[in-house]
Design a protein around this motif. Structure first.
Motif, PDB file in Angstrom:
ATOM      1  N   ALA A 164      -5.808 -16.156   6.886  1.00  0.00           N
ATOM      2  CA  ALA A 164      -5.285 -14.836   7.248  1.00  0.00           C
ATOM      3  C   ALA A 164      -6.334 -14.006   7.971  1.00  0.00           C
ATOM      4  N   TYR A 165      -7.572 -14.060   7.490  1.00  0.00           N
ATOM      5  CA  TYR A 165      -8.644 -13.281   8.108  1.00  0.00           C
ATOM      6  C   TYR A 165      -8.942 -13.779   9.526  1.00  0.00           C
ATOM      7  N   ALA A 166      -8.860 -15.094   9.718  1.00  0.00           N
ATOM      8  CA  ALA A 166      -9.068 -15.655  11.057  1.00  0.00           C
ATOM      9  C   ALA A 166      -8.004 -15.134  12.019  1.00  0.00           C
ATOM     10  N   GLU A 167      -6.756 -15.093  11.552  1.00  0.00           N
ATOM     11  CA  GLU A 167      -5.662 -14.566  12.373  1.00  0.00           C
ATOM     12  C   GLU A 167      -5.891 -13.107  12.718  1.00  0.00           C
ATOM     13  N   ALA A 168      -6.530 -12.384  11.809  1.00  0.00           N
ATOM     14  CA  ALA A 168      -6.761 -10.946  12.008  1.00  0.00           C
ATOM     15  C   ALA A 168      -7.971 -10.660  12.893  1.00  0.00           C
ATOM     16  N   GLY A 169      -8.715 -11.710  13.252  1.00  0.00           N
ATOM     17  CA  GLY A 169      -9.844 -11.504  14.151  1.00  0.00           C
ATOM     18  C   GLY A 169     -11.206 -11.797  13.573  1.00  0.00           C
ATOM     19  N   ALA A 170     -11.261 -12.321  12.347  1.00  0.00           N
ATOM     20  CA  ALA A 170     -12.554 -12.658  11.752  1.00  0.00           C
ATOM     21  C   ALA A 170     -13.165 -13.865  12.446  1.00  0.00           C
ATOM     22  N   SER A 171     -14.504 -13.874  12.516  1.00  0.00           N
ATOM     23  CA  SER A 171     -15.235 -14.971  13.152  1.00  0.00           C
ATOM     24  C   SER A 171     -15.762 -15.967  12.143  1.00  0.00           C
ATOM     25  N   GLY A 172     -15.985 -15.513  10.905  1.00  0.00           N
ATOM     26  CA  GLY A 172     -16.543 -16.359   9.863  1.00  0.00           C
ATOM     27  C   GLY A 172     -16.092 -15.903   8.496  1.00  0.00           C
ATOM     28  N   LEU A 173     -16.287 -16.754   7.503  1.00  0.00           N
ATOM     29  CA  LEU A 173     -15.934 -16.446   6.118  1.00  0.00           C
ATOM     30  C   LEU A 173     -17.195 -16.499   5.268  1.00  0.00           C
ATOM     31  N   PHE A 174     -17.467 -15.421   4.543  1.00  0.00           N
ATOM     32  CA  PHE A 174     -18.640 -15.320   3.680  1.00  0.00           C
ATOM     33  C   PHE A 174     -18.176 -15.391   2.232  1.00  0.00           C
ATOM     34  N   VAL A 175     -18.756 -16.336   1.465  1.00  0.00           N
ATOM     35  CA  VAL A 175     -18.297 -16.567   0.083  1.00  0.00           C
ATOM     36  C   VAL A 175     -19.453 -16.422  -0.917  1.00  0.00           C
ATOM     37  N   PRO A 176     -20.016 -15.224  -1.078  1.00  0.00           N
ATOM     38  CA  PRO A 176     -21.089 -15.073  -2.057  1.00  0.00           C
ATOM     39  C   PRO A 176     -20.599 -15.408  -3.456  1.00  0.00           C
ATOM     40  N   GLY A 177     -21.474 -16.039  -4.236  1.00  0.00           N
ATOM     41  CA  GLY A 177     -21.120 -16.388  -5.614  1.00  0.00           C
ATOM     42  C   GLY A 177     -20.656 -17.820  -5.777  1.00  0.00           C
ATOM     43  N   LEU A 178     -20.248 -18.461  -4.699  1.00  0.00           N
ATOM     44  CA  LEU A 178     -19.799 -19.857  -4.799  1.00  0.00           C
ATOM     45  C   LEU A 178     -21.016 -20.774  -4.843  1.00  0.00           C
ATOM     46  N   GLN A 179     -21.093 -21.605  -5.882  1.00  0.00           N
ATOM     47  CA  GLN A 179     -22.270 -22.425  -6.118  1.00  0.00           C
ATOM     48  C   GLN A 179     -21.966 -23.918  -6.199  1.00  0.00           C
ATOM     49  N   ASP A 180     -20.787 -24.276  -6.628  1.00  0.00           N
ATOM     50  CA  ASP A 180     -20.445 -25.680  -6.852  1.00  0.00           C
ATOM     51  C   ASP A 180     -20.329 -26.431  -5.522  1.00  0.00           C
ATOM     52  N   GLN A 181     -21.060 -27.541  -5.403  1.00  0.00           N
ATOM     53  CA  GLN A 181     -21.085 -28.274  -4.142  1.00  0.00           C
ATOM     54  C   GLN A 181     -19.706 -28.823  -3.758  1.00  0.00           C
ATOM     55  N   GLN A 182     -18.937 -29.269  -4.725  1.00  0.00           N
ATOM     56  CA  GLN A 182     -17.603 -29.792  -4.435  1.00  0.00           C
ATOM     57  C   GLN A 182     -16.720 -28.728  -3.803  1.00  0.00           C
ATOM     58  N   TRP A 183     -16.737 -27.523  -4.400  1.00  0.00           N
ATOM     59  CA  TRP A 183     -15.890 -26.449  -3.883  1.00  0.00           C
ATOM     60  C   TRP A 183     -16.395 -25.958  -2.533  1.00  0.00           C
ATOM     61  N   ILE A 184     -17.715 -25.938  -2.348  1.00  0.00           N
ATOM     62  CA  ILE A 184     -18.278 -25.530  -1.054  1.00  0.00           C
ATOM     63  C   ILE A 184     -17.815 -26.485   0.039  1.00  0.00           C
ATOM     64  N   GLN A 185     -17.906 -27.776  -0.244  1.00  0.00           N
ATOM     65  CA  GLN A 185     -17.498 -28.774   0.756  1.00  0.00           C
ATOM     66  C   GLN A 185     -16.011 -28.663   1.063  1.00  0.00           C
ATOM     67  N   GLU A 186     -15.203 -28.485   0.039  1.00  0.00           N
ATOM     68  CA  GLU A 186     -13.761 -28.379   0.264  1.00  0.00           C
ATOM     69  C   GLU A 186     -13.440 -27.157   1.116  1.00  0.00           C
ATOM     70  N   LEU A 187     -14.109 -26.065   0.820  1.00  0.00           N
ATOM     71  CA  LEU A 187     -13.889 -24.838   1.581  1.00  0.00           C
ATOM     72  C   LEU A 187     -14.295 -25.029   3.043  1.00  0.00           C
ATOM     73  N   CYS A 188     -15.445 -25.657   3.258  1.00  0.00           N
ATOM     74  CA  CYS A 188     -15.914 -25.916   4.626  1.00  0.00           C
ATOM     75  C   CYS A 188     -14.962 -26.854   5.372  1.00  0.00           C
ATOM     76  N   ASP A 189     -14.413 -27.828   4.667  1.00  0.00           N
ATOM     77  CA  ASP A 189     -13.494 -28.787   5.285  1.00  0.00           C
ATOM     78  C   ASP A 189     -12.182 -28.118   5.711  1.00  0.00           C
ATOM     79  N   ARG A 190     -11.743 -27.134   4.941  1.00  0.00           N
ATOM     80  CA  ARG A 190     -10.412 -26.568   5.152  1.00  0.00           C
ATOM     81  C   ARG A 190     -10.388 -25.214   5.849  1.00  0.00           C
ATOM     82  N   SER A 191     -11.515 -24.525   5.879  1.00  0.00           N
ATOM     83  CA  SER A 191     -11.542 -23.202   6.507  1.00  0.00           C
ATOM     84  C   SER A 191     -11.444 -23.312   8.024  1.00  0.00           C
TER      85      SER A 191
END
Length: 261
Positions: A183-210
């Protein structure tokens, strides 16, 4: 003025190009012109402020307690003192309304920034903006950038992972972050910032799908920059930690001097 505008536009375009998946831009967050000059001297590609550090350096608390005019003055001193692209953390945009966000972003651009962080957390930790509300605010920021003629890098920060302790991070939360990312990308965002996310599995999944580059903030509990690169991260930042480290070193030095040690 025209040359300054062209130079700022070139820096903005350059800053966008630095966000490469698996080859992340590393940003050591600063708080004033002096710290920006120091980080520039280390060979940094760009300069980023951190709102917590800027507030603390002015004797204030984070959370938009520092008057916006001081934020602008500090930004101007930074951009005039260095040659690198500068991105600034403006917390929630210093305004809840769309018009306030737009006017504030216009001023940020006028003071030399080529990027912003803008978060979806309500001021004073009162919860989060809905996706629809935050998208309107991001659209306003993009509209301001378009009017200014600067391809501003809008780093849309989501506080989903700060609202829950790491032990409660799960697939559902990652899915919610993906939905916000889209949704943010559609609204004009250039990047997604996810402070607080630490788990490598979730980081990779987010990077794969964002659909937009992912920015992770490093803490002592998170993977190394090299590991984050292999997970697909495109931007790594350090938030308040450089400031805290410098202040701790200053404290130790002061104690040593004053005790005659």
């Amino acid at each position: 003025m025209k040359n300054n505008h062209c130079n700022q536009k070139e820096k903005a375009e350059q800053f966008h190009r630095y966000h490469v998946k698996e080859h992340p831009l590393v940003l050591v967050n600063v708080w004033d012109a002096g710290s920006a000059q120091t980080i520039q001297s280390t060979g940094a590609k760009a300069i980023a402020t951190g709102s917590w550090s800027v507030a603390a350096a002015h004797g204030e608390q984070d959370g938009e307690a520092l008057p916006f005019q001081l934020v602008l003055t500090n930004l101007a001193r930074i951009t005039k003192s260095i040659d690198l692209p500068v991105t600034i953390d403006i917390e929630g945009g210093y305004g809840r309304s769309v018009s306030e966000v737009k006017q504030n972003v216009l001023q940020i651009i006028e003071h030399g920034a080529v990027g912003i962080n803008i978060e979806d957390q309500l001021p004073c930790d009162e919860g989060m903006y809905s996706v629809a509300e935050q998208c309107l605010r991001l659209c306003a920021a993009r509209e301001a950038a378009n009017e200014a003629g600067i391809p501003l890098f809008i780093n849309a920060r989501t506080d989903l992972f700060l609202q829950q302790v790491p032990e409660k991070h799960n697939e559902a939360l990652v899915n919610e972050a993906i939905a916000r990312s889209e949704a943010y990308a559609e609204a004009g965002a250039s990047g997604l910032f996810v402070p607080g996310l630490q788990d490598q599995q979730w980081i990779q999944e987010l990077c794969d799908r964002s659909p937009i580059p992912v920015n992770v903030m490093v803490t002592s509990n998170e993977p190394s920059p090299r590991q984050l690169a292999t997970l697909g991260v495109a931007r790594i930042s350090y938030g308040p930690y450089p400031y805290l480290q410098v202040m701790e070193n200053l404290k130790v030095l002061g104690q040593r001097i004053l005790t005659g040690a």
